[in-house]
Write an enzyme that holds these catalytic residues in place. Structure first.
Site, mmCIF file in Angstrom:
data_model
loop_
_atom_site.group_PDB
_atom_site.id
_atom_site.type_symbol
_atom_site.label_atom_id
_atom_site.label_comp_id
_atom_site.label_asym_id
_atom_site.label_seq_id
_atom_site.Cartn_x
_atom_site.Cartn_y
_atom_site.Cartn_z
ATOM 1 N N SER A 147 46.960 58.363 -20.854
ATOM 2 C CA SER A 147 47.265 57.195 -19.361
ATOM 3 C C SER A 147 46.877 56.281 -20.452
ATOM 4 O O SER A 147 45.929 55.888 -22.007
ATOM 5 C CB SER A 147 45.863 58.177 -18.961
ATOM 6 O OG SER A 147 45.596 56.427 -17.950
ATOM 7 N N TYR A 160 36.503 60.618 -18.368
ATOM 8 C CA TYR A 160 38.129 61.103 -18.068
ATOM 9 C C TYR A 160 39.007 59.938 -18.375
ATOM 10 O O TYR A 160 39.995 60.028 -19.855
ATOM 11 C CB TYR A 160 38.836 60.662 -16.653
ATOM 12 C CG TYR A 160 39.771 60.360 -16.579
ATOM 13 C CD1 TYR A 160 40.801 61.683 -16.475
ATOM 14 C CD2 TYR A 160 40.474 59.381 -16.449
ATOM 15 C CE1 TYR A 160 42.301 61.622 -16.228
ATOM 16 C CE2 TYR A 160 42.332 59.015 -16.592
ATOM 17 C CZ TYR A 160 42.639 60.196 -16.464
ATOM 18 O OH TYR A 160 44.177 59.808 -16.004
#
Length: 267
Positions: A147, A160
């Site tokens: 990401s 995360y």
């Protein structure tokens, strides 16, 4: 349809988290490019729908594996099942992952431990298992989905962001180790993408997402696939995402963290 053999004329791609979002779009692209598929997801109903669609549309072989990747036994079970079915994996796509939103001292520990297992441990485990055969064969491709979050700390999504930073670092390191083996590793680092991710994590009203134009999953998947086929190591879809990822190197970390916090907040 499950199978115990492969068509020799086709290669096989294994894709985790294949029932929706970027995983589904990647599976579609591989199928369109004449790959047989091994699709892994915990949603059996969606997985069946996807496999039936691909088999009818592209005349390929699709094997479904319904598996909860939050379970530590899942990678070995997947690997063993494919060995028993004599299925060689030519492209491994570690796409499965999820996030959680909120202050770390208030979020659910069990959810975060499962996140670590899926986003980080399972990805590492599957890579280890399938990489050995790829190196022996002298060819193979691995796509790890990270990401744009990998490039900075992420208040309100601390765990995360940290898992995605691991995926980026891990992928770059083994890509270097594998030079000259015929096996390549690509890490895909998309920014916010149109999917159910933000609703599931509870951050749909955050400043990062609300009223913002996001790249669609199909475009992200195509960029990732093209980079994988070219053997690129790191790919960041979108000019703004590339710019932000590179610019954080020149800004004090404390300031970067504060900026990310303001973007993550829902007020």
């Amino acid at each position: 349809m499950n199978t115990t053999h492969q068509k020799k004329s086709k290669k096989t791609a294994l894709i985790t988290g294949a029932a929706s979002g970027i995983g589904y779009e990647l599976a579609y692209i591989f199928a369109r490019n004449n790959y047989n598929l091994v699709l892994v997801d915990r949603n059996a109903i969606k997985l069946t729908e996807v496999s039936e669609k691909f088999q009818q549309e592209f005349a390929i072989i699709v094997k479904n594996i319904v598996k909860d990747l939050a379970l530590s036994t899942a990678p070995e079970e997947i690997f063993r099942e494919l060995q028993q079915a004599n299925i060689q994996v030519d492209a491994l796509v570690n796409n499965a992952g999820f996030g959680t939103y909120g202050l770390f001292n208030e979020t659910n520990l069990n959810t975060e431990l499962e996140m670590l297992q899926v986003n980080l441990v399972c990805l590492t485990h599957l890579t280890k298992l399938f990489l050995k055969d790829m190196v022996k064969q002298g060819e193979g491709k691995i796509l790890n989905v990270s990401s744009a979050a990998a490039f900075q700390p992420g208040p309100l999504m601390a765990v995360y962001f940290a898992t995605k930073a691991y995926v980026l670092s891990f992928s770059e390191a083994i890509a270097n180790e594998l030079e000259g083996t015929g096996v390549t590793v690509t890490v895909l680092c998309p920014g916010s993408t149109v999917s159910a991710f933000h609703e599931r994590t509870g951050m749909a009203d955050s400043n990062l997402v609300k009223n913002k134009k996001m790249m669609d999953a199909e475009t992200v998947a195509q960029i990732g696939y093209d980079a994988l086929m070219k053997g690129k190591t790191v790919v960041i879809p979108g000019f703004i995402n590339k710019l932000l990822a590179k610019s954080v190197r020149f800004v004090p970390r404390q300031l970067v963290t504060k900026i990310v916090r303001s973007m993550q907040e829902d007020k």
